[in-house]
Design an enzyme around this catalytic site. Structure first.
Site, PDB file in Angstrom:
ATOM      1  N   GLY A  10      16.583 -11.000   4.184  1.00 55.89           N
ATOM      2  CA  GLY A  10      15.281 -11.725   4.890  1.00 55.89           C
ATOM      3  C   GLY A  10      15.492 -13.042   5.150  1.00 55.89           C
ATOM      4  N   THR A  35      11.769  -5.491   6.245  1.00 55.58           N
ATOM      5  CA  THR A  35      11.417  -6.734   7.027  1.00 55.58           C
ATOM      6  C   THR A  35      12.695  -7.302   7.180  1.00 55.58           C
ATOM      7  OG1 THR A  35      10.580  -7.825   5.036  1.00 55.58           O
ATOM      8  CG2 THR A  35       9.022  -6.496   6.800  1.00 55.58           C
ATOM      9  N   GLY A  36      13.660  -7.100   6.272  1.00 58.45           N
ATOM     10  CA  GLY A  36      14.941  -7.882   6.422  1.00 58.45           C
ATOM     11  C   GLY A  36      15.859  -7.563   7.498  1.00 58.45           C
ATOM     12  N   LYS A  91       4.182  -2.590  -4.292  1.00 66.34           N
ATOM     13  CA  LYS A  91       5.256  -1.815  -5.181  1.00 66.34           C
ATOM     14  C   LYS A  91       6.422  -2.908  -5.397  1.00 66.34           C
ATOM     15  CE  LYS A  91       6.153   2.505  -4.514  1.00 66.34           C
ATOM     16  NZ  LYS A  91       6.715   3.552  -3.762  1.00 66.34           N
ATOM     17  N   GLY A 102      14.630  -5.795 -15.621  1.00 68.91           N
ATOM     18  CA  GLY A 102      15.371  -4.918 -16.439  1.00 68.91           C
ATOM     19  C   GLY A 102      16.841  -5.167 -16.178  1.00 68.91           C
ATOM     20  N   LYS A 105      18.019  -8.522 -17.688  1.00 66.63           N
ATOM     21  CA  LYS A 105      18.029  -8.357 -18.910  1.00 66.63           C
ATOM     22  C   LYS A 105      19.219  -7.857 -19.720  1.00 66.63           C
ATOM     23  CE  LYS A 105      15.393  -5.999 -22.812  1.00 66.63           C
ATOM     24  NZ  LYS A 105      15.647  -4.521 -22.662  1.00 66.63           N
ATOM     25  N   TYR A 145      -0.595  -8.852  -1.480  1.00 65.63           N
ATOM     26  CA  TYR A 145       0.534  -9.706  -1.630  1.00 65.63           C
ATOM     27  C   TYR A 145       0.380 -10.818  -2.954  1.00 65.63           C
ATOM     28  CZ  TYR A 145       4.069 -13.297  -0.297  1.00 65.63           C
ATOM     29  OH  TYR A 145       5.147 -14.109  -0.414  1.00 65.63           O
ATOM     30  N   LYS A 149       2.362 -10.629  -6.744  1.00 64.08           N
ATOM     31  CA  LYS A 149       3.134 -11.993  -6.856  1.00 64.08           C
ATOM     32  C   LYS A 149       2.342 -12.445  -8.242  1.00 64.08           C
ATOM     33  CE  LYS A 149       6.097 -12.288  -3.664  1.00 64.08           C
ATOM     34  NZ  LYS A 149       7.685 -12.392  -3.676  1.00 64.08           N
TER      35      LYS A 149
END
Ligand code: UDP
Length: 309
Positions: A10, A35-36, A91, A102, A105, A145, A149
């Site tokens: 992006g 969108t990238g 999502k 995850g 970690k 959005y 966030k």
């Protein structure tokens, strides 16, 4: 370091890939190209420390080998994009952040979240310090959005507190520069395209709403300093030079030596009336402040858009 950058193809992600390579690190760029764009990272493929994986980070992600940092920058990020992709936006902010946390970690890596000034919503405090909790409409069109966030920040802090993970949260304010998509619908690409083509420059509302624009190289250097710091609470990174949208339109018109007319269009729902970062924390703890003046950055960006068009 060996770092994973989600959303690395992006606008901001590709500048980050470049910066980390320049600093001698290895970069794995992951992007689903919603969108990238591959054009943004074309020049990096020759570098043996760079690799690209096309993947949607809302699904389980795995990277072989060690990782020192996971930078989660994947998300549609312009208001027009997240109106087109409301569910992918929710999502990637929610499920994607969970997957990226995850992975970090598992690898014992530092996790950096690309958060946003949008978490302050339509702020009733100006400029916005990190301690301000914001004024967000959760069910408005921008809520997909903003709330994703906000959830992502909550999730990041939960992993930090519960799993004792090292985390960084950057609240990114309006950023501009080369590699913004011509069609992304934001003020800078719209005004530049319109000015270059001699089409009417579309100011939404009366143009009295304010924004504070940071050139992308300044943003990238702030993000890099933040990653190397030990600040585990959100940090605003942006340029506190606040101007009205009408002033922005007039400046771009002048710099492009354009004859375009400036016209009015309706203001989108929940469009913030004012936005300006309080960057006292970044100045004090990172020794960072933006260097590129608005007109200088706009001229460089105009050069890019002229070439693209
Ligand atoms: N805007 C505008 N004309 C355009 C595109 C945007 O007047 O063609 C306004 C928009 O309503 C907002 C500001 O410019 O007030 C910045 O919009 P942008 O989409 O760049 O980012 P935002 O800060 O709203 O996320």
């Amino acid at each position: 370091m060996r770092v994973l950058i989600t959303g690395g193809a992006g606008f901001i992600g590709s500048h980050l890939c470049e910066l980390f390579l320049r600093e001698g690190h290895s970069v794995i760029c992951m992007d689903n190209l919603l969108t990238g764009r591959l054009e943004n990272i074309d020049a990096l493929f020759h570098n043996e420390r760079f690799s690209f994986v096309k993947q949607d980070v809302t699904n389980f992600i795995h990277v072989a080998g060690p990782l020192d940092a996971v930078l989660h920058f994947a998300s549609p990020a312009s208001p027009v994009d997240y109106l087109h992709f409301p569910i992918p936006t929710l999502k990637v902010g929610a499920l994607g952040t969970h997957k990226a946390l995850g992975l970090a970690k598992d690898k014992k890596a530092t996790f950096m979240l690309a958060s946003t000034s949008e978490i302050y919503g339509d702020p009733d405090v100006n400029p916005q310090p990190e301690r301000y909790w914001g004024n967000v409409n959760p069910i408005g069109p921008r809520g997909v959005y903003d709330e994703a966030k906000r959830f992502a920040e909550a999730m990041t802090m939960a992993y930090h507190r519960f799993h004792k993970m090292p985390v960084r949260i950057v609240r990114i304010f309006n950023t501009y520069g080369p590699r913004m998509r011509i069609q992304d619908g934001r003020a800078v690409p719209n005004f530049m395209t319109q000015a270059i083509k001699g089409r009417p420059i579309t100011v939404y509302g009366d143009g009295s709403q304010t924004r504070s624009l940071c050139y992308v190289s300044d943003l990238a250097s702030g993000l890099y300093k933040l990653l190397l710091s030990d600040i585990e609470t959100p940090v605003n990174i942006g340029n506190p030079h606040e101007i009205t949208v009408l002033e922005l339109a007039e400046t771009i018109k002048r710099l492009a030596r354009s004859k375009s007319k400036i016209i009015r269009k309706p203001l989108p729902a929940d469009d913030p009336k004012q936005r300006c970062p309080d960057i006292a924390l970044a100045k004090k703890r990172l020794g960072w402040s933006p260097k590129v003046q608005l007109e200088e950055g706009l001229k460089k960006t105009l050069g890019y858009f002229k070439a693209e068009l």
